[in-house]
Design a protein around this motif. Structure first.
Motif, PDB file in Angstrom:
ATOM      1  N   LYS A  96       0.922  -1.158  -0.005  1.00  0.00           N
ATOM      2  CA  LYS A  96      -0.021  -0.150   0.174  1.00  0.00           C
ATOM      3  C   LYS A  96       0.911   1.203  -0.118  1.00  0.00           C
ATOM      4  O   LYS A  96       0.525   2.235  -0.626  1.00  0.00           O
ATOM      5  N   LEU A  97       1.964   1.344   0.838  1.00  0.00           N
ATOM      6  CA  LEU A  97       2.923   2.430   0.946  1.00  0.00           C
ATOM      7  C   LEU A  97       4.230   2.044   0.107  1.00  0.00           C
ATOM      8  O   LEU A  97       4.871   0.975   0.138  1.00  0.00           O
ATOM      9  N   ARG A  98       4.580   3.210  -0.465  1.00  0.00           N
ATOM     10  CA  ARG A  98       5.982   2.921  -1.044  1.00  0.00           C
ATOM     11  C   ARG A  98       7.135   2.860  -0.185  1.00  0.00           C
ATOM     12  O   ARG A  98       8.109   1.924  -0.540  1.00  0.00           O
ATOM     13  N   GLU A  99       7.055   3.548   1.039  1.00  0.00           N
ATOM     14  CA  GLU A  99       7.872   3.487   1.965  1.00  0.00           C
ATOM     15  C   GLU A  99       7.442   3.490   3.132  1.00  0.00           C
ATOM     16  O   GLU A  99       6.734   4.431   3.764  1.00  0.00           O
ATOM     17  N   PRO A 100       6.924   2.089   3.680  1.00  0.00           N
ATOM     18  CA  PRO A 100       6.165   2.195   4.768  1.00  0.00           C
ATOM     19  C   PRO A 100       6.741   2.713   6.296  1.00  0.00           C
ATOM     20  O   PRO A 100       7.933   2.547   6.265  1.00  0.00           O
ATOM     21  N   LEU A 101       5.907   3.230   6.997  1.00  0.00           N
ATOM     22  CA  LEU A 101       6.222   3.904   7.966  1.00  0.00           C
ATOM     23  C   LEU A 101       6.236   3.276   9.363  1.00  0.00           C
ATOM     24  O   LEU A 101       6.650   4.020  10.519  1.00  0.00           O
ATOM     25  N   ILE A 102       5.826   2.182   9.120  1.00  0.00           N
ATOM     26  CA  ILE A 102       5.483   1.265  10.646  1.00  0.00           C
ATOM     27  C   ILE A 102       6.065  -0.083  10.308  1.00  0.00           C
ATOM     28  O   ILE A 102       5.995  -0.545   9.194  1.00  0.00           O
ATOM     29  N   ASP A 103       7.079  -0.257  11.302  1.00  0.00           N
ATOM     30  CA  ASP A 103       7.383  -1.939  11.044  1.00  0.00           C
ATOM     31  C   ASP A 103       6.632  -2.869  11.971  1.00  0.00           C
ATOM     32  O   ASP A 103       6.400  -2.475  13.216  1.00  0.00           O
ATOM     33  N   MET A 104       5.882  -3.738  11.634  1.00  0.00           N
ATOM     34  CA  MET A 104       5.100  -4.587  12.227  1.00  0.00           C
ATOM     35  C   MET A 104       5.585  -5.935  12.318  1.00  0.00           C
ATOM     36  O   MET A 104       5.833  -6.755  11.175  1.00  0.00           O
ATOM     37  N   HIS A 105       5.428  -6.894  13.364  1.00  0.00           N
ATOM     38  CA  HIS A 105       5.634  -8.172  13.470  1.00  0.00           C
ATOM     39  C   HIS A 105       4.241  -8.723  13.595  1.00  0.00           C
ATOM     40  O   HIS A 105       3.669  -8.444  14.178  1.00  0.00           O
ATOM     41  N   GLY A 106       3.903  -9.941  12.853  1.00  0.00           N
ATOM     42  CA  GLY A 106       2.889 -10.553  12.703  1.00  0.00           C
ATOM     43  C   GLY A 106       2.015 -10.546  11.429  1.00  0.00           C
ATOM     44  O   GLY A 106       2.576  -9.830  10.737  1.00  0.00           O
ATOM     45  N   ASN A 107       0.879 -11.005  11.720  1.00  0.00           N
ATOM     46  CA  ASN A 107      -0.094 -10.551  10.325  1.00  0.00           C
ATOM     47  C   ASN A 107      -0.481  -9.310  10.255  1.00  0.00           C
ATOM     48  O   ASN A 107      -1.535  -8.986  10.879  1.00  0.00           O
ATOM     49  N   ASN A 108      -0.088  -8.532   9.264  1.00  0.00           N
ATOM     50  CA  ASN A 108      -0.751  -7.223   9.051  1.00  0.00           C
ATOM     51  C   ASN A 108      -1.564  -7.350   7.867  1.00  0.00           C
ATOM     52  O   ASN A 108      -1.650  -6.335   6.957  1.00  0.00           O
ATOM     53  N   GLY A 109      -2.186  -8.362   7.450  1.00  0.00           N
ATOM     54  CA  GLY A 109      -2.971  -8.509   6.260  1.00  0.00           C
ATOM     55  C   GLY A 109      -2.289  -9.049   5.128  1.00  0.00           C
ATOM     56  O   GLY A 109      -1.133  -9.581   5.206  1.00  0.00           O
ATOM     57  N   SER A 110      -2.938  -8.863   4.156  1.00  0.00           N
ATOM     58  CA  SER A 110      -2.150  -9.635   2.772  1.00  0.00           C
ATOM     59  C   SER A 110      -3.046  -8.772   1.606  1.00  0.00           C
ATOM     60  O   SER A 110      -3.964  -8.200   1.542  1.00  0.00           O
ATOM     61  N   MET A 111      -2.419  -8.994   0.303  1.00  0.00           N
ATOM     62  CA  MET A 111      -2.817  -8.507  -1.024  1.00  0.00           C
ATOM     63  C   MET A 111      -4.263  -9.109  -1.530  1.00  0.00           C
ATOM     64  O   MET A 111      -4.872  -8.725  -2.323  1.00  0.00           O
TER      65      MET A 111
END
Length: 821
Positions: A96-111
């Motif tokens: 969704k973002l060209r440069e993600p602003l949050i690093d997330m561990h775990g399931n953050n959804g999918s395409m």
């Protein structure tokens, strides 16, 4: 005394207008639209600030997302936790973002549209590049306001050392406004900023040498440079985004289409489902299997094609009918100067540069004040060390800290701040303090102060600092472009071979206008006469055709109905089928005169059209091609003289076929001349004079003939005869013609109809005004002379008066274009 309630008489319109205006302003500024300076909506800004404030940064460990969401909700964003977590998740999604602003561990959804895990299961922290958005926030660079409960302050905008609005884009809908800003390549945006910084009068073309167009995180192929340029000019434009695919050969002549990049914001699982539904419903001929082969190495949709399938045609169909290709509409709206505005590329870049100049100015002032404060302290410490014994003696003789500070100020001219710093020094610090180090620090501070003053006094120096910082960002975070840009939007043409499977079917068109197609199996399982037609109706056209063929149906009222064979209802041979009036809005009383089937719409021949009133013309095939409304409206192929007029014959001749036209009238006059005398006219014309008619005479039929064509004539008194064409001399158009019957003294002898006998004709059928059919066995009749009145064949008292003579409706499997009329 309590204040009494005051009741005001206000109109509903004024109250609604005022309340809705306030509500609209609130959601526009506080929810839906990003700020042009940092490219963030309020919830995104609050998430980043809160996590940074809590020390939840990229260089430290991950923390539970629920904790971060709770802190944001409790301190800054008084809305539901789901809206905060959804915003946090989106900022972590690399598709969704060209440069993600949050690093997330775990399931953050999918395409595939899968939802993220609950926030109690995931962990998050701000990314390294998001740290650039918050850099210098503690140096007085931004304005602050009280939070919703006035317990602490929050920033109105982030320092945004990164041009985030263009890099990550934005999407949102509010009251009366919406925004759709695509992501861009960081390196390209910074290059454009650097160029604009040195060339304030740069044109859009100049800037587009650096910012080629959007750069979506999902890659893909962007088509339409004009749409990009229009969007960069005024904030509104349209482009097409196409999937990136490669084609591989498989064993057995099969092909495999590998889709490795799909359009931005497209749901991958839904896309696979769309393609598979097309395969299942056989809307495209050639797709064998569709599967999602995506894994941890990347996206992969595999489309396996059948042997000898038309790859380009299938892809074109999928581009047009699935999300393998989608349109993207720019709507670049952001908050600028406290109100929503539609912005062009130069506006965004110039606004960002002005904002960064402001940030650097405020930061430099902050650093200058800190440096001057420290220099002042250092100078006091250096002075104190030069008279250390006296300073110690003074402090020892003082009664308390305040007294010591005052004594130092009065005896040695220290300032209050200097005296406080000296008194605050611990005893061991006095013994270890090196005056050389202090002097070096003083010199360093002096250099910094001079540098800060130079930056504040000289705009060019400030721009030099900004340029250096932008170059550092570019060097640190630049990445290759993912989306390819093509100048033109491809005009997709879908081949009929792809859309329609090549199946052989039986097609029938009846005199009363019923048409249908049936499978060969259904046709062979039925009797020819068991065709579902009413007793008074009869077939005009029966032929085995391909579903890819095209059918032209001509009515006696001058209307042409076009239908691709695959669009006809597939019914059993015993069923009646659909009526052409239901398909094309023509009069239900019109009769089908002739039908022709063509393998394609690129024929070069002419139609020869003759009317009852004695007019004739040739019309080119291409002039009768179907338009966009062919499904709902018939085409006029002949402009009739009046409502009593009708078309009596339609023939088709491929180019190069030379023949004569033979016309006969009710009073028994026959005129034969070369077809070259018939001019070529458009569809909505009447044509030229075919034959010179007497006042009470009409044309009964016209046929294309050659010198050796045998003819069959039927008279209204029931007589029948065969003659040879060469008995009728070749003359010229618009004459009266010669007699093909002998007039009777006691009553009128009238011709009912005639037809050319084809080589394979064995039986002709005579139809009467009582809708009876009478078969004529041709071998039982010899040839007569031109003026004979024939032999009795139909009993008019029993069967009715003959009105037409037709070929037997025998189905053909040949490729020759056939009409049974």
């Amino acid at each position: 005394m309590a204040k009494e309630a005051e009741i005001k008489n206000l109109s509903l319109a004024s109250v609604m207008d005022e309340r809705f205006s306030r509500y609209s302003k609130a959601i526009i500024q506080e929810r839906a639209l990003p700020d042009v300076r940092d490219g963030l909506k309020p919830v995104q800004r609050r998430i980043l600030y809160s996590m940074n404030k809590d020390g939840n940064t990229y260089d430290k460990g991950f923390r539970k997302s629920a904790k971060s969401v709770g802190n944001v909700m409790g301190n800054f964003h008084p809305h539901g936790d789901s809206s905060i977590y959804d915003a946090m998740v989106r900022m972590s999604q690399s598709w969704k973002l060209r440069e993600p602003l949050i690093d997330m561990h775990g399931n953050n959804g999918s395409m595939d549209g899968d939802p993220p895990a609950a926030m109690r299961y995931t962990e998050a922290r701000i990314s390294k590049i998001a740290g650039e958005m918050l850099r210098d926030i503690d140096k007085g660079t931004v304005d602050w306001v009280l939070n919703f409960d006035d317990t602490e302050y929050e920033p109105t905008v982030l320092p945004a050392r990164l041009p985030n609005l263009l890099i990550n884009g934005a999407t949102g809908i509010s009251a009366g406004y919406a925004t759709e800003i695509p992501p861009h390549n960081l390196g390209e945006v910074i290059d454009a900023l650097l160029y604009l910084q040195g060339h304030a009068d740069a044109t859009l073309d100049d800037l587009m040498k650096f910012v080629q167009g959007p750069d979506f995180p999902t890659g893909g192929i962007i088509q339409g440079i004009d749409g990009i340029k229009q969007a960069y000019k005024d904030g509104h434009g349209k482009i097409m985004i196409r999937s990136r695919s490669t084609i591989e050969d498989l064993r057995g002549g099969k092909k495999l289409v590998k889709v490795t990049e799909i359009p931005y914001e497209v749901n991958k699982s839904q896309l696979v489902k769309q393609i598979d539904e097309i395969r299942i419903n056989k809307k495209v001929d050639g797709i064998a299997e569709v599967r999602d082969d995506s894994d941890r190495t990347g996206l992969m949709i595999s489309i396996e094609l059948k042997r000898d399938a038309e790859v380009k045609g299938i892809l074109n169909y999928l581009y047009k009918n699935t999300d393998l290709q989608v349109s993207y509409n720019f709507n670049v709206v952001a908050i600028k100067d406290m109100r929503p505005q539609r912005l062009g590329l130069k506006d965004i870049l110039a606004t960002y540069l002005d904002y960064q100049r402001s940030v650097i100015t405020k930061r430099t002032k902050f650093d200058l004040d800190k440096a001057q404060e420290r220099q002042h302290i250092v100078e006091g410490l250096i002075k104190a060390l030069s008279i250390l014994d006296e300073v110690i003696s003074t402090i020892r003789s003082s009664s308390n800290r305040k007294d010591a500070r005052d004594n130092l100020m009065s005896e040695y001219d220290f300032t209050e701040k200097q005296a406080d710093a000296i008194v605050a020094l611990q005893l061991y610090r006095l013994t270890n303090t090196d005056v050389t180090k202090l002097k070096k620090e003083n010199a360093d501070l002096a250099a910094k102060i001079a540098e800060f003053k130079s930056i504040l006094a000289n705009p060019e120096e400030l721009d030099h600092v900004l340029a250096d910082e932008l170059r550092d960002l570019e060097e640190e975070y630049r990445s290759p472009r993912r989306s390819t840009i093509e100048a033109e939007i491809e005009n997709i043409k879908i081949s009929k071979k792809v859309v329609v499977p090549d199946e052989q079917v039986m097609v029938m068109v009846s005199r009363d206008g019923y048409l249908k197609r049936s499978s060969i199996r259904s046709y062979k399982a039925s009797e020819l006469t068991d065709n579902g037609l009413k007793d008074e109706d009869r077939p005009v056209f029966i032929k085995q055709l391909s579903t890819r063929d095209s059918l032209f149906i001509f009515t006696d009222a001058g209307n042409l109905v076009y239908r691709p064979v695959f669009e006809l209802d597939d019914v059993k041979w015993k069923d009646t089928g659909d009526h052409i009036s239901q398909l094309s809005g023509i009069d239900s009383n019109e009769k089908v005169l002739a039908s022709f089937a063509f393998p394609n719409l690129k024929e070069q021949g002419n139609f020869v059209i003759t009317t009852k009133s004695g007019h004739i013309k040739q019309t080119e095939f291409e002039k009768l091609l179907p338009g966009r409304t062919y499904k709902s409206r018939a085409t006029v192929y002949e402009k009739l003289k009046d409502e009593l007029d009708s078309v009596v014959d339609v023939e088709y001749i491929p180019n190069g076929d030379a023949s004569d036209i033979l016309i006969m009238t009710e009073q028994g006059l026959a005129l034969r001349y070369s077809l070259s005398e018939v001019s070529v006219n458009g569809a909505r014309t009447t044509g030229a004079k075919a034959i010179s008619l007497s006042k009470d005479d009409v044309v009964v039929n016209a046929q294309l003939v050659n010198e050796n064509s045998p003819l069959a004539l039927v008279f209204q008194n029931g007589n029948f005869k065969k003659i040879k064409t060469n008995e009728i001399p070749v003359t010229s158009r618009a004459r009266k013609g010669v007699k093909v019957l002998r007039d009777l003294k006691t009553r009128k002898n009238l011709l009912a109809n005639f037809v050319r006998i084809n080589p394979d004709d064995q039986i002709l059928t005579i139809y009467t005004d009582r809708l009876n059919g009478h078969d004529v066995i041709l071998e039982e009749h010899g040839f007569s002379n031109r003026t004979s009145n024939g032999n009795p064949e139909v009993d008019v008292k029993i069967d009715g008066v003959p009105v037409s003579i037709n070929h037997q409706p025998v189905a053909t499997e040949s490729d020759e274009i056939t009409s049974l009329v």
